[in-house]
Design a protein around this motif. Sequence first.
Motif, PDB file in Angstrom:
ATOM      1  N   GLY A   1     -30.865   3.025  82.051  1.00 57.51           N
ATOM      2  CA  GLY A   1     -30.192   2.051  81.193  1.00 57.51           C
ATOM      3  C   GLY A   1     -30.929   0.735  81.136  1.00 57.51           C
ATOM      4  O   GLY A   1     -30.986   0.080  80.101  1.00 57.51           O
ATOM      5  N   ILE A   2     -31.494   0.331  82.263  1.00 61.75           N
ATOM      6  CA  ILE A   2     -32.350  -0.859  82.338  1.00 61.75           C
ATOM      7  C   ILE A   2     -33.176  -0.719  83.602  1.00 61.75           C
ATOM      8  O   ILE A   2     -32.722  -0.126  84.599  1.00 61.75           O
ATOM      9  CB  ILE A   2     -31.527  -2.169  82.344  1.00 61.75           C
TER      10      ILE A   2
ATOM     11  N   PHE B   1     -30.592 -13.003  87.440  1.00 56.41           N
ATOM     12  CA  PHE B   1     -29.903 -13.104  86.160  1.00 56.41           C
ATOM     13  C   PHE B   1     -28.875 -11.988  85.964  1.00 56.41           C
ATOM     14  O   PHE B   1     -28.786 -11.044  86.746  1.00 56.41           O
ATOM     15  CB  PHE B   1     -30.918 -13.039  85.009  1.00 56.41           C
ATOM     16  N   ILE B   2     -28.120 -12.118  84.881  1.00 60.22           N
ATOM     17  CA  ILE B   2     -27.241 -11.064  84.386  1.00 60.22           C
ATOM     18  C   ILE B   2     -27.924 -10.430  83.179  1.00 60.22           C
ATOM     19  O   ILE B   2     -28.535 -11.120  82.364  1.00 60.22           O
ATOM     20  CB  ILE B   2     -25.866 -11.624  83.982  1.00 60.22           C
ATOM     21  N   PHE B   3     -27.800  -9.096  83.077  1.00 63.03           N
ATOM     22  CA  PHE B   3     -28.330  -8.352  81.944  1.00 63.03           C
ATOM     23  C   PHE B   3     -27.204  -7.499  81.357  1.00 63.03           C
ATOM     24  O   PHE B   3     -26.322  -7.040  82.087  1.00 63.03           O
ATOM     25  CB  PHE B   3     -29.476  -7.429  82.366  1.00 63.03           C
ATOM     26  N   GLU B   4     -27.265  -7.273  80.060  1.00 67.25           N
ATOM     27  CA  GLU B   4     -26.256  -6.463  79.383  1.00 67.25           C
ATOM     28  C   GLU B   4     -26.824  -5.071  79.111  1.00 67.25           C
ATOM     29  O   GLU B   4     -27.973  -4.936  78.675  1.00 67.25           O
ATOM     30  CB  GLU B   4     -25.829  -7.123  78.075  1.00 67.25           C
ATOM     31  N   VAL B   5     -26.012  -4.033  79.370  1.00 66.31           N
ATOM     32  CA  VAL B   5     -26.425  -2.645  79.171  1.00 66.31           C
ATOM     33  C   VAL B   5     -25.411  -1.948  78.271  1.00 66.31           C
ATOM     34  O   VAL B   5     -24.217  -1.902  78.578  1.00 66.31           O
ATOM     35  CB  VAL B   5     -26.534  -1.887  80.514  1.00 66.31           C
ATOM     36  N   ASP B   6     -25.889  -1.417  77.153  1.00 65.03           N
ATOM     37  CA  ASP B   6     -25.056  -0.599  76.272  1.00 65.03           C
ATOM     38  C   ASP B   6     -25.118   0.832  76.784  1.00 65.03           C
ATOM     39  O   ASP B   6     -26.185   1.451  76.777  1.00 65.03           O
ATOM     40  CB  ASP B   6     -25.592  -0.668  74.843  1.00 65.03           C
TER      41      ASP B   6
ATOM     42  N   PRO C   1     -28.913   2.238  75.325  1.00 66.03           N
ATOM     43  CA  PRO C   1     -29.496   1.138  76.108  1.00 66.03           C
ATOM     44  C   PRO C   1     -30.575   0.365  75.368  1.00 66.03           C
ATOM     45  O   PRO C   1     -30.772  -0.829  75.629  1.00 66.03           O
ATOM     46  CB  PRO C   1     -30.062   1.851  77.339  1.00 66.03           C
ATOM     47  N   HIS C   2     -31.284   1.010  74.426  1.00 64.71           N
ATOM     48  CA  HIS C   2     -32.323   0.284  73.698  1.00 64.71           C
ATOM     49  C   HIS C   2     -31.725  -0.792  72.794  1.00 64.71           C
ATOM     50  O   HIS C   2     -32.421  -1.721  72.382  1.00 64.71           O
ATOM     51  CB  HIS C   2     -33.158   1.265  72.882  1.00 64.71           C
ATOM     52  N   ARG C   3     -30.461  -0.667  72.486  1.00 64.49           N
ATOM     53  CA  ARG C   3     -29.793  -1.687  71.664  1.00 64.49           C
ATOM     54  C   ARG C   3     -29.717  -3.022  72.401  1.00 64.49           C
ATOM     55  O   ARG C   3     -29.813  -4.087  71.792  1.00 64.49           O
ATOM     56  CB  ARG C   3     -28.396  -1.192  71.304  1.00 64.49           C
ATOM     57  N   THR C   4     -29.543  -2.968  73.719  1.00 66.08           N
ATOM     58  CA  THR C   4     -29.461  -4.195  74.511  1.00 66.08           C
ATOM     59  C   THR C   4     -30.795  -4.535  75.162  1.00 66.08           C
ATOM     60  O   THR C   4     -31.062  -5.702  75.452  1.00 66.08           O
ATOM     61  CB  THR C   4     -28.372  -4.057  75.596  1.00 66.08           C
ATOM     62  N   GLY C   5     -31.628  -3.524  75.433  1.00 67.17           N
ATOM     63  CA  GLY C   5     -32.949  -3.792  75.986  1.00 67.17           C
ATOM     64  C   GLY C   5     -32.898  -4.364  77.384  1.00 67.17           C
ATOM     65  O   GLY C   5     -32.015  -4.049  78.181  1.00 67.17           O
TER      66      GLY C   5
END
Length: 463
Positions: A151-152, A190-195, A199-203
Amino acid sequence: MSATRREVLARSGALGAGIAFSGALSELFAGTAAAADGPGRFGSGHSGHGPLVPDPDGLLDLPRGFRYQVLSREGDRLRSGEGAVPGNHDGMAAFGGGAGRVHLVRNHENRADGRVPVPTVKGLTYDPAGKGGCTVLTLDGHGEVRGERVGIAGTAVNCAGGPTPWRTWLTCEETEDRAGTNGYAKDHGFIFEVDPVDPHRTGAVPLTAMGRFQHEAVAVDPGRGIVYETEDAFERPFGLFYRFLPDRPLGGTGSLRAGGRLQAMRVPDVPDLSSIQETGTAFDRIEWVDVPDPQATGTPIRFQDFGRKGITHAQKLEGCYWGGRCVYFVSSFARSAEGSAADHHGQIWRYDPDARRLTLVIVFGPATDVTLPGESPDNICLAPGGGLMVCEDGDGAQHVFGVTRRGEVYAVARNAQNTGTPEEPEWGEFAGVTFSPDGRTMYVNCYTPGTTFAVTGPWRRGS
């Protein structure tokens, strides 16, 4: 960590046969249908599901009538072909999909020396030197794994996080390492966002406006879009409790990238929350102070100058969740020997944004015997129909245990994977407990060896 606490308790005679609670236990279940019964629901009035039965396969001990499925294990191959399943399974959330599908987003708390890193994937990697990140499992309507992918990647020490109202996962880095430290090419913290669906939508884009510090968990106010954040700093001055005011609240995926203001909570005349011991103690006129330098370019945030009134700190700020109209956050323990103002074995605080009121609602303690559940509670999950599930992270045997509305504690699962020796056994902590959208399946991670379980059974008989 917990060995020192256990030794102190043993010497003081505080080790007992169960967890003691003070405060209104109903606070723990705010916002749930706690009194309702039905498929997948708690609230029938029975405490627990009976004794745990040893697992002949030596993986997970459960009460009679329950069964588990191993969804994923560290070192196996990801179904995507991207590499091996990473280790150090930590925070997790379950998101519903069409046709009964479930997407499980799972953190991997790998540091620079992580032995099974998250594989680097083009478009999903922040810093190639980072070994942490998230993986996503996709389950079909029968609970079978149909997909498992990155996902990331390239992040560090991904501990906990939280879901958003727009069905993404916010994964938190529990580190303040800068570029050049531990071989990292970029700053971390940091904080990262995961779709979970794409997952490529949020990167792999850090949400820099939300601050750079030792993040633990987040909770989103579903009405205002404000994000609350906890900081688990390992040494004094201890962490702060934050809120992030996004410029585009509730704007869906990508809205948190639009920026906003990061603020820290100040409780007037209370520099350290551990000094408050009486449940029901409430403080009005809570203040929120702009963080001088959210990027911590020169000084970590908790060391920064918040003016002559200072700021409010607390040791071991971990779990954070939204219930009803309030946000709840957990201080797992405080030790005066380590710099806290006073000692405690766990607190839960409630902040009411409408009233601007902070209240100490629950105090935990003392710890239990090593053969019983209750040592160093960590990740917390509200069960669908009115129960609380708590992951244990301490010394000795490790459990997932439940708490009823009456304050009764019962074992739900025990880790049977001995990573030590027969003479000196060791068991990894539990993490990431969460439920399927229909409430019929509990998902939980064993941190090491990294294992993700799905547990099914007569959940409706417990409370």
